[in-house]
Scaffold this motif. Structure first.
Motif, PDB file in Angstrom:
ATOM      1  N   GLN A 288     -43.802  19.401  13.356  1.00 60.38           N
ATOM      2  CA  GLN A 288     -42.382  19.746  13.445  1.00 60.38           C
ATOM      3  C   GLN A 288     -41.552  18.493  13.739  1.00 60.38           C
ATOM      4  O   GLN A 288     -40.475  18.294  13.172  1.00 60.38           O
ATOM      5  N   GLY A 289     -42.074  17.647  14.618  1.00 57.32           N
ATOM      6  CA  GLY A 289     -41.383  16.403  14.947  1.00 57.32           C
ATOM      7  C   GLY A 289     -41.222  15.498  13.735  1.00 57.32           C
ATOM      8  O   GLY A 289     -40.165  14.881  13.545  1.00 57.32           O
ATOM      9  N   LYS A 290     -42.263  15.437  12.898  1.00 50.17           N
ATOM     10  CA  LYS A 290     -42.187  14.609  11.685  1.00 50.17           C
ATOM     11  C   LYS A 290     -41.148  15.152  10.707  1.00 50.17           C
ATOM     12  O   LYS A 290     -40.433  14.382  10.047  1.00 50.17           O
ATOM     13  N   GLN A 291     -41.060  16.490  10.597  1.00 48.97           N
ATOM     14  CA  GLN A 291     -40.062  17.092   9.706  1.00 48.97           C
ATOM     15  C   GLN A 291     -38.645  16.758  10.162  1.00 48.97           C
ATOM     16  O   GLN A 291     -37.775  16.422   9.343  1.00 48.97           O
ATOM     17  N   ILE A 292     -38.432  16.829  11.477  1.00 49.15           N
ATOM     18  CA  ILE A 292     -37.105  16.494  12.013  1.00 49.15           C
ATOM     19  C   ILE A 292     -36.819  15.009  11.815  1.00 49.15           C
ATOM     20  O   ILE A 292     -35.696  14.615  11.502  1.00 49.15           O
ATOM     21  N   HIS A 293     -37.847  14.181  11.967  1.00 53.35           N
ATOM     22  CA  HIS A 293     -37.703  12.743  11.727  1.00 53.35           C
ATOM     23  C   HIS A 293     -37.244  12.498  10.283  1.00 53.35           C
ATOM     24  O   HIS A 293     -36.331  11.685  10.030  1.00 53.35           O
ATOM     25  N   ALA A 294     -37.861  13.207   9.337  1.00 51.28           N
ATOM     26  CA  ALA A 294     -37.471  13.052   7.926  1.00 51.28           C
ATOM     27  C   ALA A 294     -36.012  13.470   7.713  1.00 51.28           C
ATOM     28  O   ALA A 294     -35.263  12.813   6.979  1.00 51.28           O
ATOM     29  N   PHE A 295     -35.604  14.560   8.389  1.00 48.52           N
ATOM     30  CA  PHE A 295     -34.218  15.020   8.275  1.00 48.52           C
ATOM     31  C   PHE A 295     -33.256  13.998   8.882  1.00 48.52           C
ATOM     32  O   PHE A 295     -32.160  13.757   8.349  1.00 48.52           O
ATOM     33  N   ILE A 296     -33.666  13.380   9.966  1.00 53.74           N
ATOM     34  CA  ILE A 296     -32.847  12.343  10.614  1.00 53.74           C
ATOM     35  C   ILE A 296     -32.629  11.166   9.658  1.00 53.74           C
ATOM     36  O   ILE A 296     -31.529  10.614   9.557  1.00 53.74           O
ATOM     37  N   ILE A 297     -33.679  10.792   8.930  1.00 52.43           N
ATOM     38  CA  ILE A 297     -33.565   9.699   7.945  1.00 52.43           C
ATOM     39  C   ILE A 297     -32.553  10.067   6.865  1.00 52.43           C
ATOM     40  O   ILE A 297     -31.703   9.251   6.485  1.00 52.43           O
ATOM     41  N   ARG A 298     -32.615  11.326   6.411  1.00 49.17           N
ATOM     42  CA  ARG A 298     -31.688  11.765   5.350  1.00 49.17           C
ATOM     43  C   ARG A 298     -30.241  11.805   5.841  1.00 49.17           C
ATOM     44  O   ARG A 298     -29.319  11.610   5.052  1.00 49.17           O
ATOM     45  N   THR A 299     -30.045  12.071   7.127  1.00 51.24           N
ATOM     46  CA  THR A 299     -28.671  12.168   7.653  1.00 51.24           C
ATOM     47  C   THR A 299     -28.184  10.847   8.244  1.00 51.24           C
ATOM     48  O   THR A 299     -27.150  10.804   8.907  1.00 51.24           O
ATOM     49  N   HIS A 300     -28.963   9.764   8.030  1.00 49.82           N
ATOM     50  CA  HIS A 300     -28.544   8.402   8.390  1.00 49.82           C
ATOM     51  C   HIS A 300     -28.347   8.206   9.903  1.00 49.82           C
ATOM     52  O   HIS A 300     -27.515   7.416  10.326  1.00 49.82           O
ATOM     53  N   PHE A 301     -29.141   8.930  10.715  1.00 52.67           N
ATOM     54  CA  PHE A 301     -29.077   8.738  12.161  1.00 52.67           C
ATOM     55  C   PHE A 301     -30.250   7.902  12.673  1.00 52.67           C
ATOM     56  O   PHE A 301     -30.392   7.700  13.870  1.00 52.67           O
ATOM     57  N   VAL A 302     -31.093   7.443  11.766  1.00 53.31           N
ATOM     58  CA  VAL A 302     -32.322   6.773  12.184  1.00 53.31           C
ATOM     59  C   VAL A 302     -32.050   5.463  12.914  1.00 53.31           C
ATOM     60  O   VAL A 302     -32.866   5.003  13.721  1.00 53.31           O
ATOM     61  N   ASP A 303     -30.893   4.836  12.644  1.00 54.35           N
ATOM     62  CA  ASP A 303     -30.566   3.573  13.309  1.00 54.35           C
ATOM     63  C   ASP A 303     -29.813   3.770  14.621  1.00 54.35           C
ATOM     64  O   ASP A 303     -29.467   2.797  15.286  1.00 54.35           O
ATOM     65  N   ASN A 304     -29.558   5.027  14.974  1.00 53.32           N
ATOM     66  CA  ASN A 304     -28.883   5.310  16.236  1.00 53.32           C
ATOM     67  C   ASN A 304     -29.845   5.046  17.390  1.00 53.32           C
ATOM     68  O   ASN A 304     -30.965   5.561  17.404  1.00 53.32           O
ATOM     69  N   VAL A 305     -29.413   4.246  18.358  1.00 51.87           N
ATOM     70  CA  VAL A 305     -30.317   3.839  19.446  1.00 51.87           C
ATOM     71  C   VAL A 305     -30.755   5.034  20.289  1.00 51.87           C
ATOM     72  O   VAL A 305     -31.896   5.100  20.761  1.00 51.87           O
ATOM     73  N   PHE A 306     -29.865   6.017  20.468  1.00 49.99           N
ATOM     74  CA  PHE A 306     -30.200   7.209  21.241  1.00 49.99           C
ATOM     75  C   PHE A 306     -31.274   8.026  20.527  1.00 49.99           C
ATOM     76  O   PHE A 306     -32.259   8.463  21.137  1.00 49.99           O
ATOM     77  N   VAL A 307     -31.093   8.227  19.226  1.00 51.12           N
ATOM     78  CA  VAL A 307     -32.056   8.998  18.430  1.00 51.12           C
ATOM     79  C   VAL A 307     -33.374   8.239  18.314  1.00 51.12           C
ATOM     80  O   VAL A 307     -34.463   8.830  18.409  1.00 51.12           O
TER      81      VAL A 307
END
Length: 743
Positions: A288-307
């Motif tokens: 489940q964590g990996k799926q959310i990680h993939a969604f985070i990449i698609r929504t361009h939040f992956v570079d957010n320091v908090f995320v």
């Protein structure tokens, strides 16, 4: 006002933002050039524009140019000083005002509150009441309610609430929202609900605040009903629910709600992702964590320091430390939270040396640790008995002024206790200004590990006398201390007290301690009965503990039962085979020994190679039995030869019971002579200064002969020798061991 003045005023209102500062200044110049008279309203607007641009000095100059100042002029200047944090000027202006209204008082109250002086804000409100000012409005009460929450002064909040009701503002939504927040922070959910119901025109902000209030008070069902009944929801509504469910242990529901939010195409922010990743980490649901990680990449939040920090934490808790590490290394921006997440993650995955290295790298990057970070680093040192590294972090904590934080002090008490330096552990404990149950438990466990059962129990009784509530870990320390001192009755008493008096449900470690307590004392039948009465199945460590005691007391039948049970649970665990093998070798049943060895070969079961290590000059020197790979092997073996001669004169006779081979007695003695811990001790005698204790670490339990030999060595050399094996510390001094030969 003339048409040109109205035009200028309109422009000033249009430019009343920081980004239009240049335009405001140009317009000011134009006003001075084209108008030959002072227009009070226009100049008041200029003061407001400079105030919003955070230029109080410009605002003050304009104020001085107004010949006919009115109350608006004074309030505009007062607001400028209050917003910019020039509080002494704010006071001077306030005291100079020929008249004041509610805006004047609110400006001073907000000025103090916004710049870290809530007490002065409250004093200003009290002065307002003493001077008979009855012009309080919704802004006054809203500000004071926010202040009372920040100060955790709920008595003040209730008084302000009463004042609000008196002025007919208790039902105003602008007052109701901070009022609900204040009561919820105080844990007064019923009062928060009454305040919520009082508001006639409820908006989305108020609904969100009430949902948060229920969640903060642990009222999950109420929060879900209110959330479900909301006509309008925004991203804050959804994120509040996800965060609240996660914090209240409803992680599965939080993840489900996140999925609904995603399907509803609601915008998500860093807090949404941070909360749902925390839920994934708590449940260790990696997929489940990996799926959310993939969604985070698609929504361009992956570079957010908090995320990014939340991703590191999630993967660490899911035992995927290398994935956490790759996220960490790929982050463009890292802050203290990011580094701490990685450091703690290493610790959670037993990568203690990497945790310490991570702390040092963080320092090199110029990021100063807080109490939690340095406490976590010290805990990693404690888990590998890294006394030198831990002592350096101790010094660092003193330099940074973090030594008084309880998280740091507790970690240090644990460090010195786990490293066998119980005197320093106790000294630090005594120096602590405040202590909690973790502090007491750390010291109790320290004394238990070093084998001081009497001191452990005395400390536990002191803990109880100080009304400190023990937890399951505390009782593990007490029970293990009783076990190591053969204090069977005391151990049984404390186990029953834990269950009956403290309502602590025993876990595997408690049961293992009790089996160790009974079986180590030779009461194997009682240990067997205890196992059969257990409400849960005994784990592999428990069976290995019983099997070890069966070997000591020579009970072959029970040993077979324990070994079969252990093999069923953990077929690849060599302990069951080796302990049985040892028993048969002791009784010279060499055919049985051969069969067990064959079974191990057939099943691919391998004994973990024994090794010992010692630190010298910031380097770890590792030895195995009969090891001659060390550069100083000749010196080490010569030292052992010399020690052997002196030990023989003192009466030392090798104990060959642990040699599991059918060879002659002389060969057995020869095989014992170069065990790994003896090589490490000899190295320490050669290279460590005489006033330094010799600290040796071993991955397996120390054998009987090495234990006897080390007692003789400590007596002959006058050196203090500490050996930490896989189970406990042995502190040898002048021919005696802290375990009292009962281990």
């Amino acid at each position: 006002m003339t048409p040109i003045s109205k035009h200028y005023s309109s422009l000033l209102k249009l430019y009343s933002e920081t980004r239009y500062l240049v335009e405001v200044k140009k317009l000011h110049g134009l006003i001075l050039k084209t108008l030959h008279y002072s227009n009070t309203l226009l100049f008041n607007n200029l003061i407001t524009s400079y105030s919003k641009s955070n230029l109080p000095s410009y605002a003050h100059r304009v104020f001085l140019q107004i010949p006919c100042r009115n109350l608006f002029s004074w309030n505009a200047l007062l607001s400028s000083s209050a917003k910019s944090g020039h509080l002494s000027e704010m006071c001077d202006i306030f005291n100079s005002m020929p008249e004041r209204d509610c805006i004047s008082w609110n400006s001073v109250i907000s000025g103090y509150a916004s710049h870290g002086f809530p007490e002065k804000a409250v004093d200003t409100y009290k002065l307002m009441l003493r001077e008979g000012c009855s012009m309080q409005n919704r802004i006054t009460f809203s500000t004071l309610l926010i202040i009372s929450s920040a100060m955790v002064s709920f008595t003040l909040g209730i008084q302000v609430h009463c004042q609000g009701i008196k002025h007919g503002l208790g039902s105003h939504v602008f007052v109701g929202s901070p009022l609900v927040g204040m009561y919820s922070k105080a844990g007064l959910a019923y009062e928060a609900w009454l305040a919520f119901q009082e508001v006639k025109e409820k908006n989305l902000v108020l609904h969100n605040t009430m949902v948060m209030s229920f969640l903060r008070c642990g009222m999950i069902e109420e929060s879900k009903r209110l959330f479900a009944g909301m006509r309008e929801r925004d991203s804050i509504s959804w994120t509040t629910m996800i965060t609240g469910l996660t914090r209240n242990g409803c992680e599965l529901e939080a993840i489900g709600l996140f999925n609904k939010m995603r399907y509803a195409a609601i915008n998500m922010d860093q807090y949404t992702f941070g909360s749902v990743l925390t839920a994934c980490g708590a449940l260790a649901v990696l997929d489940q964590g990996k799926q959310i990680h993939a969604f985070i990449i698609r929504t361009h939040f992956v570079d957010n320091v908090f995320v990014g920090s939340a991703l590191v934490d999630m993967y660490s808790k899911c035992k995927s430390i290398r994935l956490a590490e790759s996220i960490f290394k790929g982050m463009k921006v890292k802050n203290l939270v990011t580094w701490t997440s990685m450091l703690v993650g290493y610790g959670q995955n037993e990568c203690y040396e990497e945790a310490i290295r991570s702390f040092l790298q963080m320092q090199r990057h110029g990021i100063e640790p807080d109490d939690f970070t340095i406490g976590s680093a010290i805990s990693s040192c404690a888990n590998i008995a890294g006394l030198e590294e831990g002592a350096q972090l101790h010094c660092r904590a003193i330099v940074l002024g973090l030594i008084s934080f309880i998280t740091v002090s507790n970690a240090l008490v644990t460090l010195y206790g786990k490293c066998g330096n119980i005197e320093d552990s106790h000294r630090l404990f005594d120096e602590m200004i405040t202590r909690d149950e973790v502090s007491w438990t750390a010291l109790v466990s320290g004394y238990a590990q070093i084998g001081k059962a009497k001191e452990t129990i005395e400390l536990f009784e002191r803990m109880m006398a100080n009304s400190v509530k023990p937890d399951g870990v505390t009782f593990i320390g007490v029970l293990s201390a009783c076990s190591r001192a053969a204090m069977v009755e005391e151990g049984c008493y404390y186990f029953n007290s834990m269950v009956n008096d403290h309502q602590i449900v025993p876990v595997a470690d408690h049961y293992t301690c009790m089996i160790d307590l009974l079986s180590r004392a030779g009461r194997l039948k009682e240990a067997e009965d205890f196992i059969k009465r257990m409400p849960c199945r005994l784990d592999a460590i428990g069976w290995a503990t019983l099997l070890s005691s069966c070997r000591v007391h020579g009970n072959i039948e029970m040993a077979k039962w324990a070994a079969e049970s252990l093999i069923e649970l953990d077929p690849q665990n060599p302990a069951s085979y080796l302990l049985l093998l040892n028993m048969h070798a002791t009784n010279k049943n060499w055919e049985e020994v051969a069969q067990i060895r064959k079974a191990m070969r057939d099943k691919g079961v391998r004994k973990e190679p024994g090794c010992s290590w010692i630190k010298y000059n910031n380097k770890v020197h590792i030895f195995s039995a009969d090891d001659q790979s060390h550069p100083d092997s000749e010196k080490i073996y010569a030292e052992l030869e010399m020690l052997g001669l002196k030990m023989d004169k003192e009466g030392y006779r090798p104990n060959t019971s642990s040699v599991l081979h059918d060879v002659s007695e002389s060969e057995k003695r020869s095989m014992l002579g170069h065990h790994s811990e003896k090589l490490a001790i000899a190295f320490g005698l050669i290279f460590l200064p005489n006033n330094f204790p010799i600290r040796v670490f071993k991955n397996l339990r120390v054998c009987i002969d090495c234990h006897i030999a080390t007692k003789y060595i400590s007596k002959i050399t006058g050196r203090e020798i500490l050996v930490r094996d896989a189970v406990r510390f042995h502190k040898f001094n002048n021919g005696l061991c802290s375990c009292g030969d009962f281990w």
